[in-house]
Design an enzyme around this catalytic site. Structure first.
Site, PDB file in Angstrom:
ATOM      1  N   ASP A 451       0.828  -1.210   0.000  1.00 29.70           N
ATOM      2  CA  ASP A 451       0.000   0.000   0.000  1.00 29.70           C
ATOM      3  C   ASP A 451       0.863   1.260   0.000  1.00 29.70           C
ATOM      4  OD1 ASP A 451      -2.347   1.457   0.042  1.00 29.70           O
ATOM      5  OD2 ASP A 451      -3.232   0.282   1.666  1.00 29.70           O
ATOM      6  N   ASP A 517     -10.834   1.952  -3.500  1.00 28.68           N
ATOM      7  CA  ASP A 517     -11.450   1.633  -2.207  1.00 28.68           C
ATOM      8  C   ASP A 517     -12.969   1.659  -2.324  1.00 28.68           C
ATOM      9  OD1 ASP A 517      -9.168   1.174  -0.794  1.00 28.68           O
ATOM     10  OD2 ASP A 517      -9.055   3.149   0.122  1.00 28.68           O
TER      11      ASP A 517
END
Ligand code: GLA
Length: 711
Positions: A451, A517
Site C-alpha cells: 500500500d 477503495d
C-alpha cells in the site's frame, strides 16, 4: 517487424503500420494507422524531407526548444551558461537491438528496434530514439535517452518519452480523471484548435489524472501510456497549420536533471496503439499489457480468490476473529486469506507504527503461527504492508527522523498522520528490502498487498530538488526489482489508497493492483470500465464488500456486487463469519461459478459493454477461440417494471451458434440459443432475466451474468 528502404522505415504489427523517415534534422512521422498493404517506399507525397530549410516541417517525433517552433517542445536542454537552445542533426539510423533502460521497468518480448540517433554538437549531447513494434498485440513502444558526450554539464528541463504529430485539428482528447474512490472516470473534450493537458503532481501517477490518454476523431483513435509511476504529463496541442501534436513523458514541473559529461539519462518507455475506435485501441492496449508488461509466474496463472479482513474488521481484530473469518472463507471456497492493516507495531489506529514491521502480538497471538494456522485450514496466507511510509509515533522515526521526507524549519504536511520515507536514499531502499523480506520470510506469505496511502508533499531531501521526484521513483523501482527477484512466487498486489498508483510501471513488478477503495457496485462499474480502457481485467483487484456500502452508503444485492467484482480479480472484503448462512452459501456458489469460468474471465479478451454514463454497462470476456464467453449486463438506470430492456454483446464469432445461459447459483440455466451475429449486432431481449433479488432492492444495480457456449 521493421523494414528499411534507404532512410525510410516501416514498423508493422498485425493491423497497424508506422512509417518513419530519418530526416536530417528530425525524424518525420509519415504515417501511423491501418496496416499499409505495400508500396510504402513511395512516401514523398506524405511529407517532404526536412533538412532545416523551407517552411514546411513534417510531423516529427521530437521537437527541441530553440528554433522557430513555438509549440510545446518535447525537449528542453539548458547549457551551463544558461542558454536553452538545441539544434540536432542525424548521426545514424539503424535496425538494432533495444537498449535496456537503466533503472526503469520496460516492456519485454521484442528485442529489435529502430534506433535513430541525433546529435547536438554545441552541447555535445546525443539523443537516441528507439521504436519497437509488438506484432501480436498491435502496440508500439518508444524509448529515448540523452547521452552527454561533452565535458560540461547539461540540465535536462524537459524530456518527453514520445511525441506524435498528425495532420488534422479535429481531434478529441480523452483522459481518465478522478480522486480517491472515483478513479479513472472518462472525460472527452475537443482540442478545438487549442491545447489540452493531463498531468500529475502527487509524486505518483495519481488518482487525479491517470497516465493513459487517447486522441481520437471519426474512425481513428490513438492511445498512449507511460511505463512510469511518477509525475507524468501529456499535452495535446493543435496549431494553425492544421496539425495536432501529442507529447507524453515525465512532468517537467519541478524537474531539472543535471547530466554530467559521460552520463546517460533514460526517459520512461511510452506505449502507443492506434485503431478505428477507442474500443479497438483498448483491446490492443490490454493485450499488450497482458503479454509484454505482466511478467513472472503469475503472468497467466489463475489468480486466487481472496478474502481480505479490512472492511470486515478495520483495526479491531483478535486472532480468534481473524481465524473465524478465515474458516468461513475456506468454507465458501476462497483460496487466500489476506490480513490487512493493523497486525504490526502497536497499530490500533492509523496514527502509529508505520515503519515498525514487527508483530503486534497482542492482536495476532504471533504472526508466524497465525499464518501457519491459516494455512492449516487449507488457505494461502497473504499480508498487508505500507513499506514507503513512516509514522512519527514509531521506533523507526525515533531512530531515523532524517529518513522522512520533510523541509527543515517547516512543519510537514501530514496525510493520514504519516510521512513518506525518502526513497532516494540507498539506506532507506535497503531498509525497505530488509523489512519486506523479513515479513515475507517470517510469515511465508504467498501474497503481499503493497500500500501507499498518501501523496508527496514537503519534497526535499538529499537528492537535488529538480531530480527528487524521479529519483524517488527510481529508488522505488530498485526496491521492487530486488524484492520481486528474491520472491518470484509471491503474488504482489499494488495499492495506493485504492487505485492512486495504477500504472504500467507498477505492473512490471506487481501483476495486479487494487482498483479502488470504492466497492459500491454502481460506482465500481464506472471505475473498472475506465481502468479497463487500457489495463486487462487480470490486473484489477475487485472485491465484494458489505451492503450498505461503507464508502457510499448505497445498498446493493449480493449478486450485483459479485457480477461487478467478477469483472476483475475476485475477492471478498467483509466479515464472512458474521454473515447469515444463506449469504455464505450464496457466496460459495459465486466462488464455485467464478472458479469454473475464471480462465476466460481473468485472461480472455475483455470487451466493455454499454456505457457507464448511460442506461446500462457491463463487460464480456471471450476465450481466444471464441467458443466460450462470460458477460455481465448491469442496468444503471432503472425503468418501471424493467420492461423492454435490451442489450447487445461483443467479441463473439458472428457465424457461430451459441447456447445462451444465465448464472444460477454455482451453475447456469439455459435461456435460449442465438448466433454470435444476433448477440453482437442485434438487440437482445432481457425482460425477465434479471436476478429476482436485484429487482426488489430499491437503490440497486440490476445485473445478470451470461455464459455463451459455442454449439
Ligand atoms: C488503504 C487501502 C485499503 C486498506 C487500508 C488499510 O486505504 O486502499 O484497502 O488496505 O489502506 O489502512
Amino acid at each position: 517487424m521493421i523494414e528499411q528502404q534507404g532512410n525510410l522505415f516501416l514498423l508493422s504489427t498485425a493491423h497497424a503500420s508506422l512509417l518513419l523517415r530519418a530526416d536530417a534534422r528530425a525524424p518525420g512521422l509519415l504515417y501511423l494507422g491501418k496496416k499499409l498493404a505495400g508500396g510504402w517506399e513511395n512516401a514523398s507525397l506524405l511529407a517532404p524531407e526536412y533538412d532545416g530549410s523551407g517552411n514546411e516541417k513534417p510531423c516529427s517525433l521530437f521537437s527541441a526548444w530553440g528554433g522557430t517552433d513555438f509549440r510545446e517542445p518535447s525537449l528542453l536542454l539548458r547549457a551551463e551558461d544558461g542558454s536553452a537552445s538545441a539544434d540536432f542533426s542525424l548521426r545514424s539510423a539503424e535496425i538494432a537491438p533495444r537498449t535496456p533502460l537503466e533503472g526503469l521497468p520496460s516492456s519485454y518480448g521484442e528485442e529489435t528496434c529502430l534506433r535513430l540517433t541525433y546529435e547536438e554538437k554545441r552541447l555535445g549531447v546525443l539523443l537516441a530514439l528507439e521504436f519497437t513494434a509488438y506484432e501480436d498485440s498491435d502496440a508500439f513502444t518508444s524509448s529515448c535517452s540523452l547521452k552527454n558526450e561533452g565535458k560540461s554539464t547539461v540540465a535536462i528541463e524537459r524530456f518527453a518519452s514520445l511525441q506524435l504529430e498528425f495532420w488534422g485539428k479535429d481531434y478529441s482528447f480523452t483522459t481518465f480523471d478522478g480522486d480517491w474512490g472515483c478513479e479513472r472516470q472518462k472525460h472527452t473534450r475537443p482540442i478545438n484548435g487549442g491545447k489540452c493537458e493531463n498531468a500529475s503532481f502527487t509524486g505518483a501517477s495519481s488518482p487525479f489524472r491517470a497516465p493513459f490518454t487517447l486522441l481520437a476523431r471519426a474512425g481513428e483513435a490513438v492511445g498512449v501510456n507511460l511505463v512510469y509511476s511518477g509525475n507524468h504529463r501529456t499535452v495535446a496541442e493543435s496549431d494553425d497549420m492544421g496539425r495536432t501534436r501529442l507529447i507524453t513523458g515525465i512532468n517537467p514541473f519541478s524537474f531539472s536533471w543535471k547530466l554530467k559529461g559521460g552520463e546517460t539519462f533514460f526517459a520512461p518507455e511510452a506505449v502507443f496503439a492506434c485503431g478505428h475506435s477507442e474500443r479497438e485501441v483498448g483491446l490492443y492496449m490490454r493485450a499488450f499489457v497482458q503479454e509484454h508488461i505482466i511478467r513472472g509466474v503469475w503472468k497467466k496463472k489463475p489468480r486466487p480468490v481472496l478474502v481480505n479482513n479490512w472492511e470486515g474488521t478495520y483495526f479491531s481484530f483478535t486472532r480468534e476473529r481473524i481465524l473465524n473469518i478465515a474458516k468461513a472463507a475456506k468454507e465458501a471456497g476462497a483460496e487466500l486469506f489476506v490480513l490487512d492493516d493493523g497486525w504490526f507495531g502497536s497499530r490500533d489506529d492509523d496514527t502509529t507504527s508505520l515503519g515498525d514491521w514487527t508483530d503486534h502480538e497482542q492482536k495476532t497471538g504471533g504472526i508466524a503461527s497465525l499464518a501457519e494456522e491459516v494455512r492449516s485450514l487449507g488457505l494461502d496466507f497473504g499480508i498487508w504492508m505500507e513499506p514507503e511510509m513512516v509514522s512519527e509515533r514509531s521506533e523507526l522515526y525515533k531512530a531515523h527522523p532524517e529518513w522522512a521526507m520533510k523541509i527543515p524549519g517547516r512543519d510537514p504536511v501530514r496525510m493520514r498522520h504519516q510521512l513518506v520515507l525518502d526513497l532516494t536514499l540507498p539506506a532507506v531502499q535497503d531498509y525497505l528490502v530488509e523489512s519486506v523480506s523479513s515479513v515475507l520470510t517470517l510469515t511465508k506469505a504467498a501474497y503481499l498487498k503493497w500500500d501507499n496511502n498518501r501523496h508527496m508533499t514537503d519534497v526535499f531531501g538529499a537528492a537535488p530538488a529538480g531530480e527528487y521526484y524521479h529519483r524517488y521513483i527510481l529508488g522505488l523501482y530498485s526496491v521492487m526489482a530486488r524484492l520481486s527477484a528474491a520472491f518470484p512466487d509471491v503474488l504482489f498486489e499494488g495499492c495506493a489508497s485504492g487505485g492512486a498508483r495504477f500504472d504500467l510501471g507498477i505492473l512490471c513488478y506487481m501483476p495486479q493492483i487494487w482498483t479502488s477503495d470504492n466497492t459500491d457496485a454502481r460506482e465500481r462499474i464506472a471505475i473498472q470500465s475506465g481502468t479497463a480502457a487500457c489495463y486487462p481485467q487480470s490486473t484489477m483487484g475487485s472485491h465484494v464488500s458489505a451492503s450498505p456500502n461503507h464508502q457510499t452508503g448505497n445498498a446493493s444485492a449480493l449478486s450485483a456486487r459479485f457480477a461487478v467484482a467478477a469483472g476483475g480479480v475476485l475477492g471478498y472484503e467483509c466479515d464472512l463469519s458474521a454473515l447469515p448462512d444463506e449469504e455464505l452459501t450464496a457466496i460459495g456458489d459465486q466462488i464455485a461459478f467464478y472458479k469454473k469460468y475464471r480462465e476466460v474471465m481473468q485472461f480472455g479478451a475483455y470487451y466493455p459493454l454499454g456505457d457507464v454514463q448511460g442506461e446500462w454497462a457491463g463487460y464480456c470476456t471471450v476465450s481466444p477461440d471464441k467458443s466460450l464467453a462470460v458477460a455481465v449486463v448491469a442496468v444503471l438506470k432503472k425503468r418501471t417494471g424493467m420492461m423492454n430492456f435490451r442489450a447487445s454483446f461483443k467479441g463473439l464469432e458472428e457465424d457461430a451458434l451459441y447456447r445462451v445461459s444465465v448464472r444460477e447459483g454455482a451453475g447456469t440455466r439455459e435461456v435460449g440459443k442465438a448466433t454470435g451475429g444476433m448477440l453482437v449486432n442485434g438487440s437482445v431481449r432481457l425482460d425477465g432475466i434479471f436476478e429476482e433479488q436485484d429487482a426488489r432492492s430499491a437503490n440497486s444495480v440490476f445485473t445478470r451474468m451470461f455464459v455463451f457456449e459455442k454449439m
